[in-house]
Design a protein around this motif. Structure first.
Motif, PDB file in Angstrom:
ATOM      1  N   ASN A 168    -203.237 -53.611 -65.601  1.00 26.62           N
ATOM      2  CA  ASN A 168    -204.160 -53.441 -66.726  1.00 26.62           C
ATOM      3  C   ASN A 168    -203.415 -53.381 -68.058  1.00 26.62           C
ATOM      4  O   ASN A 168    -203.783 -54.053 -69.030  1.00 26.62           O
ATOM      5  N   TRP A 169    -202.339 -52.581 -68.110  1.00 25.91           N
ATOM      6  CA  TRP A 169    -201.571 -52.465 -69.352  1.00 25.91           C
ATOM      7  C   TRP A 169    -200.868 -53.772 -69.695  1.00 25.91           C
ATOM      8  O   TRP A 169    -200.800 -54.169 -70.870  1.00 25.91           O
ATOM      9  N   LEU A 170    -200.365 -54.472 -68.696  1.00 20.20           N
ATOM     10  CA  LEU A 170    -199.697 -55.745 -68.942  1.00 20.20           C
ATOM     11  C   LEU A 170    -200.674 -56.788 -69.466  1.00 20.20           C
ATOM     12  O   LEU A 170    -200.336 -57.588 -70.351  1.00 20.20           O
ATOM     13  N   LEU A 171    -201.887 -56.793 -68.930  1.00 17.06           N
ATOM     14  CA  LEU A 171    -202.891 -57.746 -69.408  1.00 17.06           C
ATOM     15  C   LEU A 171    -203.288 -57.455 -70.850  1.00 17.06           C
ATOM     16  O   LEU A 171    -203.469 -58.388 -71.653  1.00 17.06           O
ATOM     17  N   MET A 172    -203.426 -56.185 -71.211  1.00 17.09           N
ATOM     18  CA  MET A 172    -203.752 -55.856 -72.598  1.00 17.09           C
ATOM     19  C   MET A 172    -202.639 -56.297 -73.543  1.00 17.09           C
ATOM     20  O   MET A 172    -202.902 -56.841 -74.620  1.00 17.09           O
ATOM     21  N   LEU A 183    -196.003 -55.096 -75.811  1.00 21.91           N
ATOM     22  CA  LEU A 183    -196.209 -54.100 -74.764  1.00 21.91           C
ATOM     23  C   LEU A 183    -195.848 -52.700 -75.257  1.00 21.91           C
ATOM     24  O   LEU A 183    -196.574 -51.724 -75.002  1.00 21.91           O
ATOM     25  N   GLY A 184    -194.731 -52.591 -75.974  1.00 19.67           N
ATOM     26  CA  GLY A 184    -194.336 -51.297 -76.533  1.00 19.67           C
ATOM     27  C   GLY A 184    -195.370 -50.762 -77.507  1.00 19.67           C
ATOM     28  O   GLY A 184    -195.666 -49.559 -77.522  1.00 19.67           O
ATOM     29  N   ALA A 185    -195.957 -51.651 -78.312  1.00 21.13           N
ATOM     30  CA  ALA A 185    -196.996 -51.224 -79.256  1.00 21.13           C
ATOM     31  C   ALA A 185    -198.219 -50.696 -78.526  1.00 21.13           C
ATOM     32  O   ALA A 185    -198.805 -49.678 -78.915  1.00 21.13           O
ATOM     33  N   ILE A 186    -198.589 -51.357 -77.427  1.00 19.43           N
ATOM     34  CA  ILE A 186    -199.761 -50.938 -76.669  1.00 19.43           C
ATOM     35  C   ILE A 186    -199.543 -49.562 -76.030  1.00 19.43           C
ATOM     36  O   ILE A 186    -200.419 -48.683 -76.097  1.00 19.43           O
ATOM     37  N   VAL A 187    -198.383 -49.357 -75.409  1.00 20.85           N
ATOM     38  CA  VAL A 187    -198.161 -48.073 -74.711  1.00 20.85           C
ATOM     39  C   VAL A 187    -198.035 -46.919 -75.702  1.00 20.85           C
ATOM     40  O   VAL A 187    -198.466 -45.790 -75.418  1.00 20.85           O
ATOM     41  N   LEU A 188    -197.466 -47.168 -76.886  1.00 14.50           N
ATOM     42  CA  LEU A 188    -197.380 -46.111 -77.895  1.00 14.50           C
ATOM     43  C   LEU A 188    -198.751 -45.803 -78.492  1.00 14.50           C
ATOM     44  O   LEU A 188    -199.075 -44.644 -78.765  1.00 14.50           O
ATOM     45  N   ALA A 189    -199.562 -46.828 -78.673  1.00 15.67           N
ATOM     46  CA  ALA A 189    -200.911 -46.608 -79.195  1.00 15.67           C
ATOM     47  C   ALA A 189    -201.743 -45.782 -78.226  1.00 15.67           C
ATOM     48  O   ALA A 189    -202.595 -44.988 -78.646  1.00 15.67           O
ATOM     49  N   ALA A 190    -201.490 -45.940 -76.924  1.00 20.81           N
ATOM     50  CA  ALA A 190    -202.215 -45.146 -75.931  1.00 20.81           C
ATOM     51  C   ALA A 190    -201.887 -43.663 -76.077  1.00 20.81           C
ATOM     52  O   ALA A 190    -202.775 -42.801 -75.975  1.00 20.81           O
ATOM     53  N   VAL A 191    -200.620 -43.351 -76.318  1.00 14.10           N
ATOM     54  CA  VAL A 191    -200.215 -41.951 -76.514  1.00 14.10           C
ATOM     55  C   VAL A 191    -200.856 -41.387 -77.776  1.00 14.10           C
ATOM     56  O   VAL A 191    -201.363 -40.264 -77.791  1.00 14.10           O
TER      57      VAL A 191
END
Length: 324
Positions: free
Chosen positions: A211-215, A233-241
């Motif tokens: 799911n995270w990879l697809l986003m 990918l780094g931007a997405i995971v940091l935005a989740a936090v």
């Protein structure tokens, strides 16, 4: 109520107010006509591809509820579970976890006869699957390719690498617990969840990571490959936090600020913001537009099913009285 308790309850709201204030100040500096121009210049085939990726990501996330179904074995079919979860996820994205995630699940699943305790287990397993996948993806990207953030307000590369190693250890620890522990449940504070077996835990990790990879793939596509995939990918995971720390429904403004900051320098701000707004449209607003009529149908079907169940119960009760 003690001062410490009041502070703990009000702290998230105070943080949200401060962050949203900063976001509002930053929004005033944006050249919005340039952003609108960049949005209009996005190729239709690029947006269309992100729509397809968003559909795939939504389908994968909706499958998280099947983990809870496998562990609780409720009397509800797999496709119905998946359909309810797909509707719930759209509301969750836009309204937040409490209303959109748990509240909508309780509303829809109980319409089909599931007790609230089972619904809570399904919701808990969905959250766990999502964040186990996040730990694997975030751990690897922060450890191997930490995003460059503006100095002065964000952690540096070494701190991000340390954080990546930490969350990767959490993911490994979860897999180890599911593989060797003899306990049938997982306990965190007052919350108890059924423990997945080693194979199901691996499926959780794979589905959550997918799911995270697809986003990230969708964001990278909307940026038209002008940044590396690891950066997106780094931007997405940091935005989740950031979305967890600042409890704003849909992370409105917070998500955009973090992502634009994470890719600053590689793409002009107005073009980066245009890509992020397009991402919100296809990953947040489009699913909600589809979920609203689907929710109405589920409500109608649930009422019909409930009437049928009540009718059968009355008939059975009448027959029992005749034979008594």
């Amino acid at each position: 109520m003690s001062w410490s308790s009041a502070l703990r309850r009000s702290a998230p709201w105070l943080v949200a107010v401060v962050v949203l204030g900063l976001v509002a100040l930053q929004a005033r500096e944006v050249d919005w006509p340039q952003v609108r121009g960049a949005l209009r210049q996005l190729p239709l085939q690029t947006v269309g591809l992100s729509v397809l990726i968003a559909v795939a990501a939504h389908a994968v996330y909706a499958a998280f509820d099947l983990v809870g179904r496998a562990l609780t074995e409720p009397r509800i079919g797999r496709w119905r579970t998946w359909g309810i979860a797909a509707i719930v996820y759209a509301f969750n994205l836009n309204l937040g976890a409490l209303i959109g995630g748990l509240g909508m699940r309780l509303r829809l699943y109980t319409r089909w006869g599931l007790p609230p305790a089972t619904v809570a287990q399904i919701a808990g397993q969905c959250v766990l699957t999502n964040w186990v996948g996040w730990c694997w993806v975030a751990g690897l990207v922060l450890l191997l390719a930490p995003p460059s953030l503006s100095a002065g307000w964000a952690p540096g590369p070494q701190a991000l690498r340390a954080a990546g190693a930490g969350v990767l250890l959490l993911a490994l620890a979860y897999q180890a617990v599911c593989s060797v522990s003899r306990r049938k449940t997982l306990q965190w504070r007052r919350h108890t969840l059924e423990r997945a077996g080693p194979r199901l835990a691996l499926l959780q990790a794979a589905a959550g990571a997918a799911n995270w990879l697809l986003m990230a793939l969708s964001l990278w596509n909307l940026l038209q490959g002008r940044v590396g995939f690891a950066v997106a990918l780094g931007a997405i995971v940091l935005a989740a936090v950031a979305g967890i720390l600042v409890r704003v429904p849909g992370s409105v403004g917070v998500f955009e600020t973090v992502v634009v900051t994470a890719i600053a320098g590689a793409v002009p701000t107005h073009e980066a913001l245009a890509a992020v707004l397009a991402f919100r449209a296809v990953h947040y607003l489009l699913p909600l537009a589809l979920a609203l009529p689907a929710y109405g149908f589920i409500e109608w079907a649930g009422k019909d099913a409930k009437r049928g169940t009540n009718k059968r119960c009355k008939e059975q009760d009448t027959k029992s009285r005749r034979f008594a």
